[in-house]
Design an enzyme around this catalytic site. Structure first.
Site, PDB file in Angstrom:
ATOM      1  N   ARG A 108      33.056  51.029  40.313  1.00  0.00           N
ATOM      2  CA  ARG A 108      32.122  50.298  41.163  1.00  0.00           C
ATOM      3  C   ARG A 108      32.372  50.671  42.627  1.00  0.00           C
ATOM      4  NH1 ARG A 108      30.456  45.760  37.942  1.00  0.00           N
ATOM      5  NH2 ARG A 108      30.078  46.730  35.918  1.00  0.00           N
ATOM      6  N   GLU A 166      31.776  49.493  45.453  1.00  0.00           N
ATOM      7  CA  GLU A 166      31.451  48.321  46.258  1.00  0.00           C
ATOM      8  C   GLU A 166      32.563  48.094  47.271  1.00  0.00           C
ATOM      9  OE1 GLU A 166      31.077  45.289  43.342  1.00  0.00           O
ATOM     10  OE2 GLU A 166      29.201  46.053  42.516  1.00  0.00           O
ATOM     11  N   ARG A 212      39.815  39.674  43.914  1.00  0.00           N
ATOM     12  CA  ARG A 212      39.377  39.859  42.516  1.00  0.00           C
ATOM     13  C   ARG A 212      38.529  41.110  42.308  1.00  0.00           C
ATOM     14  NH1 ARG A 212      36.231  36.613  45.247  1.00  0.00           N
ATOM     15  NH2 ARG A 212      33.978  36.754  45.021  1.00  0.00           N
ATOM     16  N   HIS A 213      38.358  41.949  43.325  1.00  0.00           N
ATOM     17  CA  HIS A 213      37.522  43.140  43.195  1.00  0.00           C
ATOM     18  C   HIS A 213      38.355  44.418  43.255  1.00  0.00           C
ATOM     19  CE1 HIS A 213      34.110  40.429  44.271  1.00  0.00           C
ATOM     20  NE2 HIS A 213      33.454  41.256  43.480  1.00  0.00           N
ATOM     21  N   GLU A 255      34.213  34.733  37.229  1.00  0.00           N
ATOM     22  CA  GLU A 255      33.555  35.506  36.183  1.00  0.00           C
ATOM     23  C   GLU A 255      34.467  36.582  35.605  1.00  0.00           C
ATOM     24  OE1 GLU A 255      30.406  39.100  35.825  1.00  0.00           O
ATOM     25  OE2 GLU A 255      30.180  37.780  37.564  1.00  0.00           O
ATOM     26  N   SER A 268      29.863  39.652  31.958  1.00  0.00           N
ATOM     27  CA  SER A 268      28.424  39.498  32.074  1.00  0.00           C
ATOM     28  C   SER A 268      27.799  40.122  30.837  1.00  0.00           C
ATOM     29  CB  SER A 268      27.913  40.185  33.340  1.00  0.00           C
ATOM     30  OG  SER A 268      26.533  39.994  33.489  1.00  0.00           O
ATOM     31  N   ARG A 321      40.675  41.192  35.089  1.00  0.00           N
ATOM     32  CA  ARG A 321      40.363  39.810  35.466  1.00  0.00           C
ATOM     33  C   ARG A 321      40.831  38.816  34.405  1.00  0.00           C
ATOM     34  NH1 ARG A 321      34.614  39.039  38.675  1.00  0.00           N
ATOM     35  NH2 ARG A 321      35.077  40.448  40.415  1.00  0.00           N
TER      36      ARG A 321
END
Length: 561
Positions: free
Chosen positions: A324, A326, A332-333, A480, A483, A535
């Site tokens: 990712r 991002e 948490r990323h 989360e 998903s 996670r």
């Protein structure tokens, strides 16, 4: 030449070419002193060498310590040596002779006749005693050598198990110690280490995400090893008992996922991590050079899983890296994490997939809580990160499930404003997690029926309400971890959704046509989800940062080690 009327000053004749001036008296004195110092140093070194040779000649124990004997010194005809792990010594017997390979956690000389070592293997430690004399005639030279071994060196020790006069409180094996008969160096560590493993054994103080201030000492004045320093020296940091347990629990989660998938007859696949287009919307993908063209690292194996379903593989799963791009610098990323993915055919209703995912997570969490080895590992982590073992699950065999509308109502009733068709923010999700724990005594729950506007284009809309979708998220401690959704399996409906996407996507483009063609030829209704291994581990143990749950984390600011 001097101006007219002025007399020229006398000029000193130049020295003949190649001729140098004689050294000064001070230079001669300095040279003499330097020579005298050098001669004294050489004499002292020679005396020390002779003394060492004399001591070595008189050292009757020199064969019992030092460098590891080479393979040439042994023969295949001799019986293979039997080794014991430190974990086996909790139930050892008095005077039992054992041989262990372990790291030097600490070394100290008590006197010329006595030295102590702390040996470490994984999470287990034991005190070793080296005393002059005894049946093996341990020498003072051997005592001195043992006391000077650098921390983190690997040694092979043979000794007798003995009960100490008093329990050794500084080691995990407190009821026994090891009286050394021989000790050999397998691999010597540097004298100066960038961080000390014993300092890494203490958890760093918790700091806010946007804070750049990291204290140098804790409340007791002991050195603090920051998270950044730990990650820069991950090999040393990874040797702590807590980290050993964390990494083993990560493997446990993967193994439990594998167990459950195999029990339910899923087919394991290994999809590609390269894509010819930014296939899931264009944002958050890494572009790479692929020979003479561009390629992208996949955000998930989503398309490949669906194409496998179109091949008539009714249930598929895989474990692999997810990328990712991002620029999220949070607790948490990560830009790369490990995904636990599954996809399955739907027979009656998409809740079949949702229920399967819930049972999967209950299976993983309950076994982490109930299997003896996993419970032991969790207790090790709990010693550094208090609360690691207090994850809550409902007593019944079903997970707590809310619709998105119900979750919004719970937040609004608690005075936390949330929109009916807006995605939940991180603070809202965390607040909901606290409410679920207080009200229902659970840290795991799911939310169903998300608004269509906040889900990917391939998500199946709710047939009774176009504003909602047949999609769901899984949560642990209010954050989360998965998903998932029912996917659109009809070719025309999928193309229509892609063209209506913001920004619009061309289903016939080179990057998408192989994916959309899979549905042109007929595909069964299906759904699935993607769990984040890092996670799950982070939130099950309550770790303050996902980097603690990742051996070699990658984030916007880290590409090494």
């Amino acid at each position: 030449m001097a101006p007219q009327g002025e007399q020229e000053l006398p000029v000193r004749a130049k020295e003949a070419e190649g001729e140098t001036s004689a050294p000064s008296k001070n230079a001669l004195k300095k040279a003499a002193k330097d020579k005298e110092k050098a001669e004294k140093a050489a004499k002292r070194q020679e005396q020390e060498r002779q003394q060492k040779e004399q001591a070595d000649a008189n050292d009757n124990a020199k064969h019992l310590y030092g460098s590891m004997p080479s393979a040439a010194d042994s023969t295949d005809s001799l019986p293979k040596q039997k080794f014991t792990e430190l974990a086996e010594l909790y139930d050892a017997k008095e005077d039992q002779e054992v041989t262990v390979d372990a790291r030097i956690h600490n070394a100290r000389v008590q006197s010329a006749k006595l030295a102590f070592l702390v040996l470490r293997e994984e999470a287990h430690t034991i005190q070793a005693v080296i005393a002059e004399g005894g049946t093996n005639k341990i020498s003072r030279q051997m005592v001195k050598w043992c006391g000077g071994i650098s921390s983190e060196s690997i040694v092979r020790v043979t000794g007798l198990v003995k009960q100490p006069k008093e329990p050794v409180t500084s080691t995990s094996i407190s009821n026994f110690e090891l009286h050394v008969k021989s000790i050999y160096m397998i691999s010597e560590a540097a004298q100066m280490l960038p961080v000390q493993v014993k300092d890494c054994m203490r958890a760093p103080p918790m700091i806010e995400e946007d804070s750049k201030d990291e204290p140098e000492t804790d409340s007791q004045g002991l050195p603090v090893v920051s998270l950044n320093a730990r990650l820069n020296n991950r090999v040393l940091d990874g040797r702590t008992a807590a980290n050993q347990a964390i990494f083993q629990l990560q493997g446990a989660i993967s193994n439990l996922f594998i167990e459950y998938m195999n029990q339910n007859r899923f087919t394991w696949i290994n999809s590609s991590r390269f894509a010819g287009a930014a296939t899931e919307g264009g944002a958050g993908v890494f572009e790479i050079k692929y020979f003479d063209t561009k390629a992208y690292l996949t955000q998930s194996p989503q398309f490949f899983k669906q194409m496998a379903i179109a091949m008539d593989l009714k249930r598929v799963c895989e474990i692999g890296p997810v990328f990712r791009a991002e620029n999220s610098n949070t607790h948490r990323h990560l830009t790369e994490f490990t995904g636990l993915d599954f996809e399955m055919v739907i027979k009656n209703d998409y809740h079949e997939v949702l229920s399967f995912g819930e049972k999967l997570m209950l299976y993983i969490i309950r076994n982490l809580q109930e299997r003896a080895e996993y419970k032991r590992l969790t207790k090790v982590v709990d010693q550094v990160f208090p609360g690691a073992g207090d994850f809550k699950l409902p007593a019944e065999d079903s997970a707590l499930r809310l619709t998105f509308a119900e979750a919004v109502k719970v937040l609004n009733d608690a005075g936390i404003e949330a929109g009916e068709f807006d995605d939940l923010s991180t603070p809202q999700e965390k607040a909901l997690g606290r409410i679920m724990r207080e009200k229902y005594n659970t840290d795991f729950y799911t939310i169903d029926k998300y608004p269509s506007a906040v889900r990917p284009f391939y998500t199946m809309p709710d047939p009774t309400n176009a504003k909602l979708s047949n999609s769901y998220d899984f949560f642990m401690r209010g954050q989360e971890i998965m998903s998932g959704a029912q996917r659109i399996h009809d070719y025309n409906q999928l193309c229509e959704r892609m063209r209506a996407n913001d920004p619009p996507l061309d289903p016939l483009s080179e990057g998408f046509r192989h994916y959309t063609d899979a549905f042109k030829h007929g595909c069964a209704p299906h759904g699935g989800g993607g769990l984040g291994l890092n996670r799950i581990l982070q939130f099950y143990l309550g770790l303050p940062d996902i980097r603690f749950a990742t051996m070699f984390p990658r984030d916007p600011g880290r590409l090494a080690p």
